[in-house]
Design a protein around this motif. Sequence first.
Motif, PDB file in Angstrom:
ATOM      1  N   SER A  19      70.235 -99.415 123.505  1.00 22.73           N
ATOM      2  CA  SER A  19      69.742 -98.641 122.352  1.00 22.73           C
ATOM      3  C   SER A  19      68.387 -99.159 121.875  1.00 22.73           C
ATOM      4  O   SER A  19      67.943-100.145 122.218  1.00 22.73           O
ATOM      5  N   THR A  20      67.725 -98.337 121.249  1.00 23.31           N
ATOM      6  CA  THR A  20      66.431 -98.523 120.566  1.00 23.31           C
ATOM      7  C   THR A  20      66.285 -99.914 119.702  1.00 23.31           C
ATOM      8  O   THR A  20      65.682-100.746 119.539  1.00 23.31           O
ATOM      9  N   PHE A  21      67.547 -99.863 118.793  1.00 24.41           N
ATOM     10  CA  PHE A  21      67.836-101.161 118.035  1.00 24.41           C
ATOM     11  C   PHE A  21      67.796-102.442 118.960  1.00 24.41           C
ATOM     12  O   PHE A  21      67.043-103.278 118.446  1.00 24.41           O
ATOM     13  N   LEU A  42      55.614-107.090 113.857  1.00 27.16           N
ATOM     14  CA  LEU A  42      55.892-106.410 112.531  1.00 27.16           C
ATOM     15  C   LEU A  42      56.408-104.889 112.725  1.00 27.16           C
ATOM     16  O   LEU A  42      57.292-104.464 112.361  1.00 27.16           O
ATOM     17  N   LEU A  43      55.844-104.205 113.936  1.00 31.11           N
ATOM     18  CA  LEU A  43      56.554-102.893 114.254  1.00 31.11           C
ATOM     19  C   LEU A  43      57.919-102.962 114.771  1.00 31.11           C
ATOM     20  O   LEU A  43      58.630-102.050 114.516  1.00 31.11           O
ATOM     21  N   THR A  44      58.575-104.208 115.097  1.00 28.06           N
ATOM     22  CA  THR A  44      59.972-104.111 115.671  1.00 28.06           C
ATOM     23  C   THR A  44      60.819-103.697 114.350  1.00 28.06           C
ATOM     24  O   THR A  44      62.007-103.417 114.796  1.00 28.06           O
ATOM     25  N   TRP A  45      60.481-104.322 113.248  1.00 29.45           N
ATOM     26  CA  TRP A  45      61.558-103.945 112.149  1.00 29.45           C
ATOM     27  C   TRP A  45      61.699-102.448 111.773  1.00 29.45           C
ATOM     28  O   TRP A  45      62.850-102.154 111.950  1.00 29.45           O
ATOM     29  N   PRO A  46      60.531-101.753 111.836  1.00 28.71           N
ATOM     30  CA  PRO A  46      60.743-100.301 111.450  1.00 28.71           C
ATOM     31  C   PRO A  46      61.361 -99.579 112.858  1.00 28.71           C
ATOM     32  O   PRO A  46      61.953 -98.553 112.756  1.00 28.71           O
ATOM     33  N   LEU A  47      60.998-100.049 113.982  1.00 28.71           N
ATOM     34  CA  LEU A  47      61.578 -99.322 115.309  1.00 28.71           C
ATOM     35  C   LEU A  47      63.058 -99.385 115.299  1.00 28.71           C
ATOM     36  O   LEU A  47      63.630 -98.696 115.841  1.00 28.71           O
ATOM     37  N   ALA A  48      63.519-100.604 114.453  1.00 24.05           N
ATOM     38  CA  ALA A  48      65.035-100.604 114.643  1.00 24.05           C
ATOM     39  C   ALA A  48      65.804-100.075 113.473  1.00 24.05           C
ATOM     40  O   ALA A  48      67.026-100.226 113.323  1.00 24.05           O
ATOM     41  N   GLY A  49      65.019 -99.404 112.528  1.00 28.76           N
ATOM     42  CA  GLY A  49      65.753 -99.098 111.379  1.00 28.76           C
ATOM     43  C   GLY A  49      65.659 -97.322 110.973  1.00 28.76           C
ATOM     44  O   GLY A  49      65.141 -96.601 111.639  1.00 28.76           O
ATOM     45  N   HIS A  50      65.658 -97.273 109.715  1.00 24.68           N
ATOM     46  CA  HIS A  50      65.421 -95.864 109.132  1.00 24.68           C
ATOM     47  C   HIS A  50      64.155 -95.371 109.539  1.00 24.68           C
ATOM     48  O   HIS A  50      64.040 -93.998 109.646  1.00 24.68           O
TER      49      HIS A  50
END
Length: 552
Positions: free
Chosen positions: A234-236, A278-286
Amino acid sequence: MATMTVAPRRRFARLTAAAGLLVTVVALLLAPAAPASAHAVLSSSSPAASSVVPTAPSEVVLTFTEQVRKVPDRIRVIAPDGSRADRGEPTFTDTVVNIPVDPSAGNGTYLVTYRVISADSHPVSGAFTYSVGAPSEPPVDTDDGRADPVVSNAIKVGKFVGYAGLLLLIGPALVLALLWPRRLSRTGPARVAWVGLGLVAVATIAVTLLQVPYTNGGGPFDITGAGLSLVLGSTFGAAHLVRLGLLAAAVFLLRPLLAGSVGRTDLVILGVLGGATLLTWPLAGHPAASPAPAVSVVVDAVHLGAMAVWLGGLVMLAVFLLPRADERELGAILPIWSRWAALAVSALLLAGIVQALIEVATPTALVNTTYGRLVLAKVGLFALVIAVAAYSRQLVRKRVAASRPAPVRRAIWVELAVTAVVLAVSAVLVQTPPARTAATDVATETDYFTTTTQSSLYSMQIELSPARRGNNTVHFYAYTLDNRPLPVAEWKATVALPSAGIEAIDVPLLPLTDNHATGEINLPAAGEWQLRVTARTTEIDQATVTATVPIR
């Protein structure tokens, strides 16, 4: 001889970091595309919930508000005799799920249970019944259909640890690169930075592994190869793998930076790696599933980065610079840091406003949803931090720190204490359905009542909606006192409104799973209704709990 070996090592570090960044870009391009959606809700079904159809359907159709992904063996149709009536794998087409059903399973009441994954990586579960010919005693599915609270809370802790590690990594790296006095030893800050990197890596691995039981609805140790493959596909999962790769690539350049021998080109590469991480946090969430994903992802990354710069810098000031630097050094460092902090706070404020407007959507959702109330709590704490920060910046301008650093040190420790609470609220926020999604439920149900009561035998979660005069739906969930699902042999519930002279009315209940029952009840008047629930867990053990339900 030493100068001959430093240059090749630096070139190797740069090549390694560049390779890591290239792998990241390729991984993001090949990662599964996430639809612009969030926390899905079942909007309709065929057959409809609680309906009675004359002939058995050959399939059950579920329609969600957003696109969803499959969780293996978590969509079931239970026949009246308790056997599985679904045949083969369900098919997922955009927002519609088709479940093949054996039409020869006989007349009676069928139970449909589902657990799917929405675009923001959160599981969505539910259940309903329909009847063929005529209603009968409904069957029971042993799957509770709800996330294990131990797993949910462990993920929140893991995300908090990841945030803490991020600020412990970025703060020392930034201060050592640009502000650190040459005469002071770098050993302490370097150790803090390595601890921070380790915390981010460990938290990333832990959250990825915990996502497996969170997705499947199992306990903390229910991690299987198939489940892990589902998460990593998954993207997560892709975002977390990319984060680990970027951290590994950054290690090669972080070592010379912490030792004081990093060049300008290395700093630029480290900055690019840090921004990509830093971009990996928003890419894995809301944010990746918001109505404006590109804006949300960038804004959330800025929000996270500004937080790490500000709080990480505060840690360096409080723990290392104020106790060790002399008057001349502090006189040069503190004004620069004050400008950095002002920029970071401005970025935090602006990014937070933009993200809140996207995720909350309406003023009503700000006060009527858990997500909205958490945002308000975060804003209140943030305002307190700003006030303390303004005080400490005033001390810096007056050069109090140069002669008496104690007031500045105390103000900084207060900032850190309050912002630790802000981090905890943020960790809960990312695990909470966005207000724009929850607001849809509020608008549909008009209102909602929930409470948890305890007896000597169990803990009972009670949910009632719309909590208004007329027809209401009530759900009961029984748990052990240590918060594990508790099978209930027999349910009984009554409601009464003594102030209006209405005696106890029985609530007809339908067991959906062994610890979950639901019922429909008509409440004819507004007031403080008394709800009594009796759950018998064995032949001889039973207990009754009561709750006061305000009906408008």
